[in-house]
Design a protein around this motif. Structure first.
Motif: not given
Length: 346
Positions: A200-207
């Motif tokens: 998972i890369g930087d600044d990702v948001e996962i719901g």
């Protein structure tokens, strides 16, 4: 703070009294005196008249048309978001490793971490600086979590997953579960070992309740800056580029490749080994197969936007066309019968 100070911090120029005090941010209909709110366009002017807000954030074309002080912005929505951040800053609450958290051996913890009770951190994990891990989180062996990330309650992060910096993972998401892979054998389904991982890369948001499966071999990848809504399924070996938007209930089958800045609207289904070029937008409930060049698509199977609208127009005319075809067929049968009778009317 004064309106002039807020304008400097959120980007914009003051129209009206720069000295008024702003105490917070509210919605157009529920703002209180002292608060600032947003006027996106002239459709909201009528509601602005009755608003209790003390000031507005507006686009340039509304300057001079509002009866209260304003901050004029080139991007009013972004300025509004920044105002929310100014008045609602994240408050670091560093608690360390709290009683009831389980930390196995050889775990590396950065500075300023908070790990709540009932979290389980497996051996070999590396937790970055200022990471917050809420109750009930499971972190598998040799997982890496980057700085300033927040992992909410109930999240499962399986072994060898790599999480970048400033990642937010909402409750009950599962990162790194086995991919769905089986080989038919003798009337049974033989499981394919899933030995890869997720990155998972930087600044990702996962719901919340989203699942991202580990690769069979290699990596399942989510690029930096991508935002994933709730209830999304991302299968093994999928590669998602940077700054994509993946809306709720999207399902992406294995080995699909998605470029940068792609938007998949709600309930889009993507078949295995599909390719979607950067900058593409796929409308809600569409079905993607094969390769999509950059563009806007709708429908199942997904078609270019204009073609989809043209086909939808034709679809609405089908009952009328069917009636015309039936009349033509009846007339043809009548003429055929007349010919067979020697030209006499039948």
């Amino acid at each position: 703070m004064k309106l002039s100070e807020l304008a400097e911090r959120i980007g914009g120029e003051v129209s009206g009294d720069p000295e008024i005090e702003i105490t917070g941010v509210g919605g157009l209909e529920d703002a209180s005196p002292g608060e600032i709110t947003l006027l996106r366009d002239n459709k909201m002017l009528e509601a602005a008249v009755s608003s209790d807000a003390s000031a507005f954030i507006i686009p340039g074309d509304l300057k001079g048309r509002v009866h209260k002080p304003c901050i004029v912005s080139e991007n009013p929505m972004l300025s509004f978001v920044k105002a929310l951040e100014v008045f609602n800053p994240p408050t670091p609450d560093v608690r360390g490793v709290m009683e009831g958290a389980v930390i196995e051996e050889d775990v590396t913890l950065g500075e300023g971490v908070t790990i709540y009770p009932s979290a389980y951190i497996s051996k070999g994990a590396k937790i970055g600086n200022r990471v917050t891990i809420f109750p009930g989180v499971f972190v598998g062996e040799d997982v890496e979590i980057g700085d300033d990330s927040v992992i909410y309650a109930g999240v499962v992060i399986r072994e060898r997953v790599i999480i970048g910096n400033r990642v937010i993972i909402h409750p009950n998401a599962v990162i790194g579960a086995d991919g769905f892979g089986y080989i038919p054998e003798g009337g049974h389904h033989h499981k394919i070992p899933q030995i890869g991982r997720v990155r998972i890369g930087d600044d990702v948001e996962i719901g919340a309740n989203t699942t991202i499966d580990r690769a069979t071999t290699g990596e399942t990848v989510v690029g930096a800056g991508t935002k994933i809504d709730n209830l999304v399924q991302i299968a093994h070996n999928v590669k998602i580029g940077k700054n994509c938007i993946i809306v709720a209930q999207v399902g992406i089958a294995g080995s699909t490749k998605i470029g940068d800045n792609v938007t998949l609207a709600g309930q889009v289904g993507v078949s295995d080994h599909a390719e979607i070029e950067s900058g593409t937008v796929v409308g809600a409930m569409s079905g993607v197969m094969g390769k999509l060049s950059r563009g806007v698509y709708l429908g199942a199977p997904a078609r270019p936007h204009r073609e989809f609208l043209r086909l939808q127009g034709l679809f609405g005319k089908l009952p009328e066309l069917f009636k015309e075809i039936k009349n033509l067929r009846d007339e043809l049968n009548r003429l055929k019968a007349k010919t067979e009778k020697g030209g006499k009317d039948v």
